[in-house]
Design a protein around this motif. Structure first.
Motif, PDB file in Angstrom:
ATOM      1  N   ALA A 239      61.941 -45.112 -11.718  1.00 11.65           N
ATOM      2  CA  ALA A 239      63.042 -45.834 -11.091  1.00 11.65           C
ATOM      3  C   ALA A 239      62.511 -46.686  -9.938  1.00 11.65           C
ATOM      4  N   PRO A 240      63.264 -47.712  -9.504  1.00 12.32           N
ATOM      5  CA  PRO A 240      62.786 -48.557  -8.404  1.00 12.32           C
ATOM      6  C   PRO A 240      62.398 -47.779  -7.152  1.00 12.32           C
ATOM      7  N   SER A 241      63.131 -46.731  -6.823  1.00 17.86           N
ATOM      8  CA  SER A 241      62.839 -45.973  -5.598  1.00 17.86           C
ATOM      9  C   SER A 241      61.412 -45.458  -5.593  1.00 17.86           C
ATOM     10  N   HIS A 242      60.923 -45.029  -6.743  1.00 15.90           N
ATOM     11  CA  HIS A 242      59.574 -44.471  -6.820  1.00 15.90           C
ATOM     12  C   HIS A 242      58.537 -45.517  -7.230  1.00 15.90           C
ATOM     13  N   ALA A 243      58.915 -46.429  -8.133  1.00 13.23           N
ATOM     14  CA  ALA A 243      57.975 -47.472  -8.554  1.00 13.23           C
ATOM     15  C   ALA A 243      57.604 -48.368  -7.375  1.00 13.23           C
ATOM     16  N   LEU A 244      58.570 -48.715  -6.544  1.00  6.40           N
ATOM     17  CA  LEU A 244      58.288 -49.552  -5.381  1.00  6.40           C
ATOM     18  C   LEU A 244      57.436 -48.815  -4.354  1.00  6.40           C
ATOM     19  N   MET A 245      57.673 -47.525  -4.210  1.00 11.34           N
ATOM     20  CA  MET A 245      56.865 -46.732  -3.288  1.00 11.34           C
ATOM     21  C   MET A 245      55.407 -46.715  -3.741  1.00 11.34           C
ATOM     22  N   ARG A 246      55.194 -46.493  -5.034  1.00  8.22           N
ATOM     23  CA  ARG A 246      53.826 -46.475  -5.557  1.00  8.22           C
ATOM     24  C   ARG A 246      53.173 -47.838  -5.433  1.00  8.22           C
ATOM     25  N   SER A 247      53.934 -48.888  -5.740  1.00 10.28           N
ATOM     26  CA  SER A 247      53.381 -50.237  -5.659  1.00 10.28           C
ATOM     27  C   SER A 247      52.939 -50.576  -4.246  1.00 10.28           C
ATOM     28  N   LEU A 248      53.743 -50.219  -3.270  1.00 16.64           N
ATOM     29  CA  LEU A 248      53.388 -50.472  -1.881  1.00 16.64           C
ATOM     30  C   LEU A 248      52.182 -49.631  -1.465  1.00 16.64           C
ATOM     31  N   ALA A 249      52.166 -48.367  -1.888  1.00 14.45           N
ATOM     32  CA  ALA A 249      51.043 -47.496  -1.545  1.00 14.45           C
ATOM     33  C   ALA A 249      49.731 -47.992  -2.135  1.00 14.45           C
ATOM     34  N   GLU A 250      49.810 -48.682  -3.281  1.00 14.92           N
ATOM     35  CA  GLU A 250      48.605 -49.179  -3.943  1.00 14.92           C
ATOM     36  C   GLU A 250      48.234 -50.595  -3.516  1.00 14.92           C
TER      37      GLU A 250
ATOM     38  N   ALA B 204      46.926 -53.734  -1.007  1.00 18.10           N
ATOM     39  CA  ALA B 204      45.670 -53.856  -0.263  1.00 18.10           C
ATOM     40  C   ALA B 204      45.766 -53.217   1.113  1.00 18.10           C
ATOM     41  N   GLU B 205      46.931 -53.318   1.735  1.00 21.01           N
ATOM     42  CA  GLU B 205      47.082 -52.797   3.089  1.00 21.01           C
ATOM     43  C   GLU B 205      47.025 -51.276   3.146  1.00 21.01           C
ATOM     44  N   TRP B 206      47.514 -50.603   2.081  1.00 19.92           N
ATOM     45  CA  TRP B 206      47.690 -49.153   2.154  1.00 19.92           C
ATOM     46  C   TRP B 206      46.834 -48.358   1.179  1.00 19.92           C
ATOM     47  N   SER B 207      46.242 -48.997   0.203  1.00 18.80           N
ATOM     48  CA  SER B 207      45.590 -48.252  -0.879  1.00 18.80           C
ATOM     49  C   SER B 207      44.429 -47.383  -0.415  1.00 18.80           C
ATOM     50  N   GLU B 208      43.715 -47.814   0.624  1.00 19.53           N
ATOM     51  CA  GLU B 208      42.574 -47.023   1.070  1.00 19.53           C
ATOM     52  C   GLU B 208      42.995 -45.641   1.532  1.00 19.53           C
ATOM     53  N   ARG B 209      44.179 -45.542   2.117  1.00 22.60           N
ATOM     54  CA  ARG B 209      44.662 -44.254   2.626  1.00 22.60           C
ATOM     55  C   ARG B 209      45.585 -43.542   1.648  1.00 22.60           C
ATOM     56  N   LEU B 210      46.288 -44.319   0.822  1.00 21.37           N
ATOM     57  CA  LEU B 210      47.326 -43.715  -0.009  1.00 21.37           C
ATOM     58  C   LEU B 210      47.020 -43.736  -1.497  1.00 21.37           C
ATOM     59  N   GLY B 211      45.866 -44.253  -1.889  1.00 25.69           N
ATOM     60  CA  GLY B 211      45.528 -44.280  -3.300  1.00 25.69           C
ATOM     61  C   GLY B 211      45.505 -42.890  -3.905  1.00 25.69           C
ATOM     62  N   GLY B 212      46.260 -42.700  -4.977  1.00 27.02           N
ATOM     63  CA  GLY B 212      46.286 -41.414  -5.668  1.00 27.02           C
ATOM     64  C   GLY B 212      47.161 -40.347  -5.050  1.00 27.02           C
ATOM     65  N   VAL B 213      47.857 -40.690  -3.964  1.00 28.41           N
ATOM     66  CA  VAL B 213      48.687 -39.686  -3.286  1.00 28.41           C
ATOM     67  C   VAL B 213      49.984 -39.419  -4.054  1.00 28.41           C
ATOM     68  N   LEU B 214      50.555 -40.449  -4.671  1.00 23.01           N
ATOM     69  CA  LEU B 214      51.871 -40.330  -5.282  1.00 23.01           C
ATOM     70  C   LEU B 214      51.782 -40.063  -6.785  1.00 23.01           C
ATOM     71  N   ARG B 215      52.755 -39.331  -7.283  1.00 24.74           N
ATOM     72  CA  ARG B 215      52.828 -39.010  -8.703  1.00 24.74           C
ATOM     73  C   ARG B 215      53.547 -40.110  -9.471  1.00 24.74           C
TER      74      ARG B 215
END
Length: 258
Positions: A138-149, A151-162
């Motif tokens: 769903a958008p609530s989770h797909a958008l969260m993953r997209s943002l986490a991945e 360039a700004e956040w991926s170094e810290r959040l890559g692989g954190v979300l299911r």
């Protein structure tokens, strides 16, 4: 399995909406006189109390791995209900007549193997029932993953979300229980919640899906992630005069061992 820090106050803000799937789940457990009942991932135990009231002659045990949640257990639980610290992964189903898990197994990557283990352990006539969110695409989770991945956040959040692979379809869960000799009732329901207030979808996920992100980022950086994420959520879930419509799909499986 990543350890998640829970905030009972934040999680409980939508307690009414979160209790509906639990009620729908246990209503399909058609047994009248169980002796031992387990509620796995019970949180504070506020819903576990319903099991004690439904089966007053049973010993009902709620287990949760969060000390913060267990510390919030109601002081007026029925006398046949206990709530204690316990890890789902080490739960032994021996001797239980009913094992229930509501919105907890999605946090356990090995939950399929655990279901197999519990199904083999339970005696004939016993019940196994669980519900997991099915909204990871769903958008609530797909958008969260997209943002986490990003360039700004991926170094810290890559692989954190299911992702959606974290849970199965009703058919897959039903087949799993059938292979262990269960009669199965499996289904999915999309609840359309009407949420009030500013950024209500952000408020919802703060209590559940966003917890791993908040744990990693901490108080210093979490507000900036939330700011960016909330902009995306407002576009995906526009507010109306009557509230914000938030569809939430859930997957249910209930089985009785033959």
């Amino acid at each position: 399995m990543r350890t998640v820090t829970w905030n009972p106050e934040v999680y409980g803000r939508y307690s009414g909406e979160r209790s509906r799937p639990f009620v729908d789940l246990v209503s399909r457990v058609a047994t009248e006189d169980p002796t031992r009942v387990a509620d796995l991932g019970c949180g504070s135990g506020s819903l576990t109390a319903m099991l004690g009231e439904r089966w007053p002659d049973a010993s009902v045990s709620g287990f949760d791995s969060s000390p913060e949640m267990v510390a919030q257990a109601p002081t007026d639980l029925p006398g046949n209900v206990t709530v204690e610290l316990g890890d789902i992964m080490s739960f032994d189903a021996t001797g239980y007549d009913v094992v229930v898990s509501n919105a907890a197994l999605q946090w356990v990557p090995s939950h399929r193997e655990l279901i197999d283990q519990w199904a083999d352990t339970l005696a004939s006539g016993s019940w196994l029932a669980w519900q997991v969110p099915g909204n990871f695409d769903a958008p609530s989770h797909a958008l969260m993953r997209s943002l986490a991945e990003s360039a700004e956040w991926s170094e810290r959040l890559g692989g954190v979300l299911r992702g959606p692979e974290g849970v199965d379809s009703p058919v897959a869960y039903a087949q799993r229980l059938q292979e262990h000799g269960f009669d199965v009732d499996a289904w999915e329901t999309t609840y359309v919640h009407v949420l009030a207030g500013a950024d209500p979808v952000l408020g919802w996920v703060r209590g559940t899906g966003l917890r791993p992100v908040l744990d990693v980022l901490g108080e210093a950086d979490a507000p900036e992630f939330e700011r960016q994420y909330s902009d995306l959520l407002r576009e995906a879930y526009p507010a109306t005069a009557a509230g914000t419509l938030f569809p939430f799909r859930r997957v249910f499986c209930v089985g009785r061992k033959r």
